[in-house]
Design a protein around this motif. Structure first.
Motif, PDB file in Angstrom:
ATOM      1  N   ALA A 148       0.820  -1.211   0.000  1.00  0.00           N
ATOM      2  CA  ALA A 148       0.000   0.000   0.000  1.00  0.00           C
ATOM      3  C   ALA A 148       0.857   1.267   0.000  1.00  0.00           C
ATOM      4  O   ALA A 148       0.584   2.222  -0.738  1.00  0.00           O
ATOM      5  CB  ALA A 148      -0.951  -0.004   1.194  1.00  0.00           C
ATOM      6  N   ALA A 149       1.919   1.266   0.811  1.00  0.00           N
ATOM      7  CA  ALA A 149       2.761   2.457   0.913  1.00  0.00           C
ATOM      8  C   ALA A 149       3.485   2.755  -0.391  1.00  0.00           C
ATOM      9  O   ALA A 149       3.505   3.903  -0.863  1.00  0.00           O
ATOM     10  CB  ALA A 149       3.772   2.279   2.049  1.00  0.00           C
ATOM     11  N   SER A 150       4.101   1.722  -0.993  1.00  0.00           N
ATOM     12  CA  SER A 150       4.826   1.939  -2.250  1.00  0.00           C
ATOM     13  C   SER A 150       3.867   2.282  -3.388  1.00  0.00           C
ATOM     14  O   SER A 150       4.205   3.070  -4.288  1.00  0.00           O
ATOM     15  CB  SER A 150       5.645   0.696  -2.609  1.00  0.00           C
ATOM     16  N   ALA A 197      -6.463  -1.275  -0.144  1.00  0.00           N
ATOM     17  CA  ALA A 197      -6.118  -0.980   1.256  1.00  0.00           C
ATOM     18  C   ALA A 197      -6.819   0.303   1.717  1.00  0.00           C
ATOM     19  O   ALA A 197      -7.068   1.222   0.929  1.00  0.00           O
ATOM     20  CB  ALA A 197      -4.605  -0.831   1.397  1.00  0.00           C
ATOM     21  N   LYS A 198      -7.149   0.360   3.007  1.00  0.00           N
ATOM     22  CA  LYS A 198      -7.834   1.537   3.555  1.00  0.00           C
ATOM     23  C   LYS A 198      -7.001   2.802   3.394  1.00  0.00           C
ATOM     24  O   LYS A 198      -7.531   3.877   3.100  1.00  0.00           O
ATOM     25  CB  LYS A 198      -8.164   1.306   5.025  1.00  0.00           C
ATOM     26  N   THR A 199      -5.692   2.693   3.577  1.00  0.00           N
ATOM     27  CA  THR A 199      -4.835   3.874   3.443  1.00  0.00           C
ATOM     28  C   THR A 199      -4.807   4.384   2.002  1.00  0.00           C
ATOM     29  O   THR A 199      -4.713   5.587   1.768  1.00  0.00           O
ATOM     30  CB  THR A 199      -3.401   3.554   3.901  1.00  0.00           C
ATOM     31  N   THR A 200      -4.917   3.455   1.046  1.00  0.00           N
ATOM     32  CA  THR A 200      -4.965   3.871  -0.362  1.00  0.00           C
ATOM     33  C   THR A 200      -6.286   4.573  -0.651  1.00  0.00           C
ATOM     34  O   THR A 200      -6.315   5.595  -1.351  1.00  0.00           O
ATOM     35  CB  THR A 200      -4.804   2.651  -1.288  1.00  0.00           C
ATOM     36  N   GLY A 201      -7.379   4.044  -0.096  1.00  0.00           N
ATOM     37  CA  GLY A 201      -8.665   4.714  -0.257  1.00  0.00           C
ATOM     38  C   GLY A 201      -8.648   6.118   0.321  1.00  0.00           C
ATOM     39  O   GLY A 201      -9.205   7.056  -0.262  1.00  0.00           O
ATOM     40  N   LYS A 202      -7.982   6.281   1.463  1.00  0.00           N
ATOM     41  CA  LYS A 202      -7.866   7.601   2.091  1.00  0.00           C
ATOM     42  C   LYS A 202      -7.032   8.535   1.214  1.00  0.00           C
ATOM     43  O   LYS A 202      -7.327   9.731   1.116  1.00  0.00           O
ATOM     44  CB  LYS A 202      -7.225   7.470   3.469  1.00  0.00           C
TER      45      LYS A 202
END
Length: 297
Positions: free
Chosen positions: A172-174, A208-213
């Motif tokens: 998700a981070a990359s 991923a939730k962080t990607t949606g954010k």
């Protein structure tokens, strides 16, 4: 009278030729009357009966993925002893063709229903609406085992954006780093200040939730997407074009492979991209007709 005279002259010429070849008068007469010596029908006698052919059809229809060797073995076990060539001819006569089966994603009933629902919702979208969509995708190409390179790229009806060569696995981070440094420049290049809809599949890094954010924070609308549906994504066809071009040359190093990918990607025209986007209404109809099952795309 003219036709009769001409015909007689032709017949006389044939008779003279046959006699010169040593044929008897009776042979010449049989030739002129259209009668032949021996069997009335020419050609090899059919070596299988209709009942046996019906048995073969049942064997074929039971499993369409069998080879000619498999079909011959089962046909022989049923009591019809014949050659592989005969099996091939009978299968052809039945209307079947020998093909390498296409590899399609396995879809369960729930996934098929979601695909069908999704396609029904998008059934009346125009090409202009589909042209507002940006579609990224990763491509993994190998030089020789164990060396390989992973590439990220995006397309729209207006053309393609810049490529990103990825090191390591995508989490998700990359993925969000790729979006920040490559997707946003792609969108600016392809759309300018216009709004667009972003599309990607349901890979873990994408959902991923962080990607949606990240998308929410950047005010970007993401298109809902059914699982296991590469046939609905035109960029899959674009990557096929890239990979076909890569097959024509040998790449001994990763740098050579990267250069070849960049050259192939740069050769893609906006017209090619627009034609692929324009196929979306047909893809939607194909999914609906297939009741959610995989399509030819």
């Amino acid at each position: 009278m003219g036709k009769t005279a001409d015909l007689t002259a032709v017949q006389m010429a044939i008779i003279d030729t046959l006699k010169q070849e040593g044929c008897s008068q009776s042979a010449v007469s049989r030739h002129l009357s259209g009668k032949s010596v021996g069997r009335k029908k020419c050609g090899r006698k059919r070596c299988t009966m209709r009942r046996g052919d019906r048995t073969l059809r049942k064997i074929v229809e039971k499993d369409r993925f069998q080879t000619l060797g498999d079909l011959r073995k089962q046909w022989t076990e049923s009591g019809v002893e014949t050659s592989r060539a005969t099996v091939y001819r009978r299968v052809q006569e039945m209307g079947y063709r020998c093909r390498i089966p296409q590899v399609k994603p396995l879809l369960n009933q729930k996934q098929r229903q979601k695909r069908l629902t999704w396609a029904t919702e998008k059934q009346h979208w125009t090409v202009a609406q589909w042209s507002k969509r940006e579609m990224p995708k990763c491509l993994k190409s190998s030089v020789k085992y164990p060396q390989s390179v992973m590439v990220w790229g995006a397309m729209s009806a207006a053309g393609v954006g810049p490529l990103c060569f990825i090191k390591g696995r995508v989490n998700a981070a990359s993925y969000q780093e790729i979006l920040e440094h490559f997707m946003l420049p792609s969108a600016e290049k392809l759309y300018g200040d216009e709004d667009f809809i972003f599309q990607h599949d349901l890979a873990p890094a994408h959902s991923a939730k962080t990607t949606g954010k990240w998308f929410t924070d950047h005010g970007i609308t993401v298109l809902n997407w059914p699982a296991n549906s590469p046939d609905l994504n035109p960029i899959e066809n674009l990557w096929d074009i890239v990979k076909r071009k890569l097959k024509d040359a040998r790449h001994n190093t990763l740098d050579e492979l990267k250069a070849a990918i960049e050259a192939s990607w740069a050769s893609i025209t906006p017209q090619q991209c627009h034609r692929l986007i324009a196929s979306m209404p047909r893809r939607i109809e194909a999914v609906i007709s297939a009741k959610g099952f995989p399509t030819k795309y």
